[in-house]
Design a protein around this motif. Structure first.
Motif, PDB file in Angstrom:
ATOM      1  N   THR A  60       0.840  -1.200   0.000  1.00 30.64           N
ATOM      2  CA  THR A  60       0.000   0.000   0.000  1.00 30.64           C
ATOM      3  C   THR A  60       0.871   1.244   0.000  1.00 30.64           C
ATOM      4  O   THR A  60       2.027   1.207   0.370  1.00 30.64           O
ATOM      5  CB  THR A  60      -0.923   0.023   1.227  1.00 30.64           C
ATOM      6  OG1 THR A  60      -0.121   0.029   2.403  1.00 30.64           O
ATOM      7  CG2 THR A  60      -1.843  -1.200   1.229  1.00 30.64           C
ATOM      8  N   GLY A  61       0.271   2.353  -0.346  1.00 32.44           N
ATOM      9  CA  GLY A  61       1.016   3.601  -0.386  1.00 32.44           C
ATOM     10  C   GLY A  61       1.039   4.173  -1.781  1.00 32.44           C
ATOM     11  O   GLY A  61       0.433   3.636  -2.711  1.00 32.44           O
ATOM     12  N   THR A  62       1.766   5.233  -1.941  1.00 36.50           N
ATOM     13  CA  THR A  62       1.835   5.921  -3.224  1.00 36.50           C
ATOM     14  C   THR A  62       2.873   5.271  -4.123  1.00 36.50           C
ATOM     15  O   THR A  62       3.971   4.927  -3.672  1.00 36.50           O
ATOM     16  CB  THR A  62       2.191   7.403  -3.011  1.00 36.50           C
ATOM     17  OG1 THR A  62       1.252   7.983  -2.107  1.00 36.50           O
ATOM     18  CG2 THR A  62       2.159   8.164  -4.329  1.00 36.50           C
ATOM     19  N   THR A  63       2.538   5.099  -5.381  1.00 36.64           N
ATOM     20  CA  THR A  63       3.473   4.567  -6.370  1.00 36.64           C
ATOM     21  C   THR A  63       3.983   5.697  -7.248  1.00 36.64           C
ATOM     22  O   THR A  63       3.203   6.537  -7.706  1.00 36.64           O
ATOM     23  CB  THR A  63       2.791   3.508  -7.257  1.00 36.64           C
ATOM     24  OG1 THR A  63       2.303   2.451  -6.431  1.00 36.64           O
ATOM     25  CG2 THR A  63       3.769   2.942  -8.271  1.00 36.64           C
ATOM     26  N   TYR A  64       5.302   5.707  -7.446  1.00 37.51           N
ATOM     27  CA  TYR A  64       5.917   6.771  -8.236  1.00 37.51           C
ATOM     28  C   TYR A  64       6.663   6.176  -9.428  1.00 37.51           C
ATOM     29  O   TYR A  64       7.232   5.078  -9.336  1.00 37.51           O
ATOM     30  CB  TYR A  64       6.935   7.563  -7.405  1.00 37.51           C
ATOM     31  CG  TYR A  64       6.344   8.341  -6.249  1.00 37.51           C
ATOM     32  CD1 TYR A  64       5.830   9.621  -6.444  1.00 37.51           C
ATOM     33  CD2 TYR A  64       6.334   7.810  -4.957  1.00 37.51           C
ATOM     34  CE1 TYR A  64       5.308  10.343  -5.385  1.00 37.51           C
ATOM     35  CE2 TYR A  64       5.816   8.525  -3.893  1.00 37.51           C
ATOM     36  CZ  TYR A  64       5.306   9.795  -4.110  1.00 37.51           C
ATOM     37  OH  TYR A  64       4.797  10.500  -3.063  1.00 37.51           O
ATOM     38  N   ASP A  65       6.686   6.918 -10.508  1.00 37.10           N
ATOM     39  CA  ASP A  65       7.568   6.596 -11.621  1.00 37.10           C
ATOM     40  C   ASP A  65       8.949   7.151 -11.321  1.00 37.10           C
ATOM     41  O   ASP A  65       9.084   8.183 -10.640  1.00 37.10           O
ATOM     42  CB  ASP A  65       7.052   7.210 -12.926  1.00 37.10           C
ATOM     43  CG  ASP A  65       5.751   6.564 -13.398  1.00 37.10           C
ATOM     44  OD1 ASP A  65       5.592   5.344 -13.168  1.00 37.10           O
ATOM     45  OD2 ASP A  65       4.921   7.287 -13.982  1.00 37.10           O
ATOM     46  N   LEU A  66       9.979   6.485 -11.817  1.00 34.57           N
ATOM     47  CA  LEU A  66      11.330   7.014 -11.674  1.00 34.57           C
ATOM     48  C   LEU A  66      11.480   8.234 -12.561  1.00 34.57           C
ATOM     49  O   LEU A  66      10.879   8.316 -13.638  1.00 34.57           O
ATOM     50  CB  LEU A  66      12.361   5.949 -12.051  1.00 34.57           C
ATOM     51  CG  LEU A  66      12.349   4.664 -11.226  1.00 34.57           C
ATOM     52  CD1 LEU A  66      13.473   3.742 -11.688  1.00 34.57           C
ATOM     53  CD2 LEU A  66      12.477   4.956  -9.738  1.00 34.57           C
ATOM     54  N   ASN A  67      12.290   9.181 -12.094  1.00 30.69           N
ATOM     55  CA  ASN A  67      12.484  10.385 -12.896  1.00 30.69           C
ATOM     56  C   ASN A  67      13.275  10.060 -14.156  1.00 30.69           C
ATOM     57  O   ASN A  67      14.264   9.325 -14.129  1.00 30.69           O
ATOM     58  CB  ASN A  67      13.168  11.487 -12.094  1.00 30.69           C
ATOM     59  CG  ASN A  67      14.446  11.044 -11.403  1.00 30.69           C
ATOM     60  OD1 ASN A  67      14.533   9.921 -10.915  1.00 30.69           O
ATOM     61  ND2 ASN A  67      15.432  11.933 -11.338  1.00 30.69           N
ATOM     62  N   ALA A  68      12.801  10.588 -15.257  1.00 31.73           N
ATOM     63  CA  ALA A  68      13.478  10.426 -16.546  1.00 31.73           C
ATOM     64  C   ALA A  68      14.103  11.762 -16.911  1.00 31.73           C
ATOM     65  O   ALA A  68      13.412  12.735 -17.194  1.00 31.73           O
ATOM     66  CB  ALA A  68      12.495   9.987 -17.620  1.00 31.73           C
ATOM     67  N   GLY A  69      15.408  11.829 -16.857  1.00 34.86           N
ATOM     68  CA  GLY A  69      16.091  13.089 -17.104  1.00 34.86           C
ATOM     69  C   GLY A  69      16.504  13.750 -15.800  1.00 34.86           C
ATOM     70  O   GLY A  69      16.188  13.284 -14.707  1.00 34.86           O
TER      71      GLY A  69
END
Length: 265
Positions: free
Chosen positions: A1-10
């Motif tokens: 559970t919790g927030t899912t983030y995308d990895l930063n691109a750039g």
């Protein structure tokens, strides 16, 4: 559970560094499954995590394809120990401000860093005021074009194993004058260190302590009273029982009385 983030691109802040999450984080743990991930940018990953105390599972962070690590640990105020021995930095071009303002970081292992493709190291250790020693002997700085304020504010740093191949003319100021085993002094990493051999530099420590006193000068009885200890300083000093001021001989006496018309010694 919790927030899912995308990895930063750039070279941009990851979302967790901009939505306020970073201000709340106290511990980070990399899951074994993360070993399959191949990030290309880790810049700002721990940016402004001022409450962060520990990072677990760092071995699961595969950095073999990472090209930028700038400001990665910027202002991680509560980190005291950081072991990055598992990092593969062979593709990293930018390490600007990587540990900037980690002012309680006392132990940092980056001895395995491959910096042969890194060109920017500005402010890399800026204000790491608790760091006492750095092993940079594996740093190849032949590609570095900018390293301003690299050690600015590293006031506790007293020992460095220097990088190699520091480009001629790239003056990287040390936080304090240091000495090598032969007694040569260095204000900059570039002083004689454009070779492929690392050398160890250190701050020469005075060998003894002496107590610093306020003093009172009694010109009538020709006595110098040492009173009200001001604490201890480092140095090599002998306090004689006699002293001469402007050709007049005085006796030197330790006196606990509080006299107010003197200076300090």
């Amino acid at each position: 559970t919790g927030t899912t983030y995308d990895l930063n691109a750039g070279a941009v802040d990851p979302d967790w560094a901009t939505d306020g999450t970073n201000a709340k984080v106290t511990h980070v743990a990399f899951d074994p499954s993360f070993a399959e991930v191949r990030p290309t940018f880790t810049c700002y990953w721990f940016y402004e995590m001022r409450k962060l105390e520990s990072i677990a599972g760092m071995d699961y962070l595969n950095t073999s394809e990472v090209t930028r690590m700038d400001a990665m640990f910027y202002r991680c105020y509560k980190l005291t120990v950081l072991d990055l021995g598992s990092f593969n930095t062979s593709s990293v071009t930018n390490m600007w401000g990587m540990f900037e303002n980690c002012n309680n970081l006392a132990e940092l292992d980056i001895s395995s860093f491959d910096t042969s493709n890194t060109f920017e190291m500005d402010e890399m250790f800026l204000s790491c005021s608790s760091l006492k020693a750095l092993d940079l002997s594996n740093f190849d700085m032949s590609s570095v074009t900018s390293a301003s304020n690299m050690f600015e504010g590293c006031k506790a740093l007293s020992r460095i194993k220097t990088p190699v191949n520091v480009p001629e003319g790239l003056k990287i100021a040390l936080p304090i004058e240091m000495t090598d085993k032969d007694g040569n002094t260095y204000e900059y990493l570039s002083n004689g260190n454009d070779s492929a051999e690392s050398i160890e530099l250190y701050v020469e420590e005075p060998s003894e302590w002496y107590e610093c006193y306020k003093y009172t000068l009694d010109t009538t009885n020709r006595i110098i009273y040492l009173n009200e200890s001001k604490g201890f300083l480092k140095g090599n000093v002998t306090v004689s029982a006699n002293a001469s001021i402007d050709g007049v001989d005085y006796a030197v006496v330790l006196d606990p009385a509080d006299r107010n018309n003197g200076g300090e010694y």
